[in-house]
Design an enzyme around this catalytic site. Structure first.
Site, PDB file in Angstrom:
ATOM      1  CG  HIS A  38      28.665  63.425 -11.132  1.00 13.58           C
ATOM      2  ND1 HIS A  38      27.746  64.224 -11.782  1.00 13.58           N
ATOM      3  CD2 HIS A  38      29.212  64.220 -10.183  1.00 13.58           C
ATOM      4  CE1 HIS A  38      27.723  65.423 -11.240  1.00 13.58           C
ATOM      5  NE2 HIS A  38      28.616  65.449 -10.260  1.00 13.58           N
ATOM      6  NE  ARG A  40      25.983  69.897 -11.533  1.00 16.89           N
ATOM      7  CZ  ARG A  40      26.512  69.615 -10.358  1.00 16.89           C
ATOM      8  NH1 ARG A  40      27.754  69.133 -10.305  1.00 16.89           N
ATOM      9  NH2 ARG A  40      25.839  69.802  -9.238  1.00 16.89           N
ATOM     10  CB  THR A  77      35.872  67.713 -11.539  1.00 11.08           C
ATOM     11  OG1 THR A  77      36.449  69.002 -11.323  1.00 11.08           O
ATOM     12  CG2 THR A  77      36.958  66.709 -11.858  1.00 11.08           C
ATOM     13  CD  GLU A 120      26.645  63.268 -14.908  1.00 15.66           C
ATOM     14  OE1 GLU A 120      26.085  63.075 -13.803  1.00 15.66           O
ATOM     15  OE2 GLU A 120      27.634  64.025 -15.040  1.00 15.66           O
ATOM     16  CB  ILE A 161      36.372  73.333  -6.670  1.00 13.42           C
ATOM     17  CG1 ILE A 161      35.355  72.835  -5.640  1.00 13.42           C
ATOM     18  CG2 ILE A 161      37.008  72.144  -7.393  1.00 13.42           C
ATOM     19  CD1 ILE A 161      34.152  72.125  -6.246  1.00 13.42           C
TER      20      ILE A 161
END
Length: 325
Positions: free
Chosen positions: A290, A242, A240, A271, A162
């Site tokens: 998320h 955790r 983006t 969350e 990523i």
């Protein structure tokens, strides 16, 4: 006739393979209904005696859950790349393979990182609310003025798939890209025009700091008060990966004290984020629920991969995507 495999799935899944699984007489599915995850007591109850478990990042899969499942459990298949909610070591000790869904969400999550970079830099969410609230009365030279992305410096913390995808997109914005990874990746960084640097150097030089590293014991609170002190005044943090990788209290202090310029967060330490969080009252913070991998195509592919891991594990075969091997 062989008894069907008993499988608990902690939420309704998208994708064609899940639909096929429902219609397959070789499987007896127990699918948790609704949008909210099963409670701890429900999870312990529903895993009892299952052959397979398909879980999400909202489910804590630890030793008590594995014990509740019992000796029949053959596979744990997670519909996500990260498995910080799964005690992989406890699974390994019981001979239970753990599957995940790497690769398929790389580009979609990189897109979201860029959405947050642009939204934070150019005050997109704040400006949209400004219009909706009826505050747009005229045009002025400094109205909703943000900061430039083109030609700036991007720092990437964690240079896996990523992180590399984020860096590729930066080439189109004429950015200088600095990166740090726990283990050096000279070939990968060179391929996308990124410069490998020490952790402190990335933080001190970057106009935008993107967090794209897995959550482990070593990376928890990696971006702490000291890290924010190193960052440029006006720099923007984007996460983006955790939430717990960033010390949220330190982030709030850095924002309130003007140490950094803003934040774009797709993930938070807890969350959903509490409505009492100071982050939600700050105009220079964008918080999303998320949704980094949340395109219909990607989520469907993730579910298909999770089902493939489940089928392989129940058949005693190697998982197509197995954590730790």
């Amino acid at each position: 006739m062989t008894a069907p495999y008993r499988v608990f799935i902690t939420r309704e899944l998208p994708g064609r393979e899940f639909a096929k699984l429902r219609d397959d007489p070789a499987f007896e599915l127990d699918v948790w209904p609704g949008d909210f995850p099963p409670s701890r007591s429900d999870l312990l109850q529903h895993v009892a005696g299952v052959d397979g478990l398909v879980c999400l990042i909202t489910d804590s899969i630890d030793s008590p859950v594995l014990d509740a499942a019992g000796a029949r459990l053959k596979v744990v298949s997670q519909m996500a790349v990260g498995v910080d909610n799964v005690d992989v070591a406890a699974c390994a000790a019981r001979g239970i393979p753990v599957g995940n869904t790497p690769g398929v969400l790389t580009e979609t999550t990189a897109d979201m990182a860029w959405a947050l970079i642009l939204a934070s830099a150019r005050r997109v969410v704040e400006a949209a609310e400004y219009v909706k609230d009826g505050q747009w009365q005229t045009w002025t030279p400094t109205q909703m003025a943000g900061i430039d992305v083109y030609g700036s410096t991007l720092g990437i913390i964690g240079f896996g798939a990523i992180g590399q995808a984020i860096a590729r997109r930066a080439q189109g914005f004429g950015m200088r890209v600095l990166c740090w990874n726990r283990s050096p990746r000279p070939t990968e960084s060179a391929a996308v025009g990124a410069q490998q640097c020490e952790f402190d150097h990335v933080l001190s030089q970057a106009d935008f700091v993107c967090v794209s590293i897995a959550l482990t014991d070593d990376t928890r609170d990696l971006i702490d008060a000291r890290a924010f002190e190193l960052m440029k005044p006006g720099a923007i943090l984007v996460n983006t990966a955790r939430g717990p990788i960033v010390d949220e209290d330190a982030l709030v202090e850095a924002l309130q004290g003007g140490q950094i310029g803003g934040a774009g967060l797709d993930v938070t330490a807890v969350e959903p984020l509490s409505m009492e969080s100071p982050l939600l009252s700050m105009d220079n913070v964008v918080v999303l629920p998320h949704i980094g991998s949340a395109s219909m195509a990607t989520r469907g592919k993730m579910a298909d991969m999770a089902v493939a891991n489940l089928r392989a594990g129940l058949a005693g075969e190697s998982l197509p995507n197995s954590v730790g091997g």
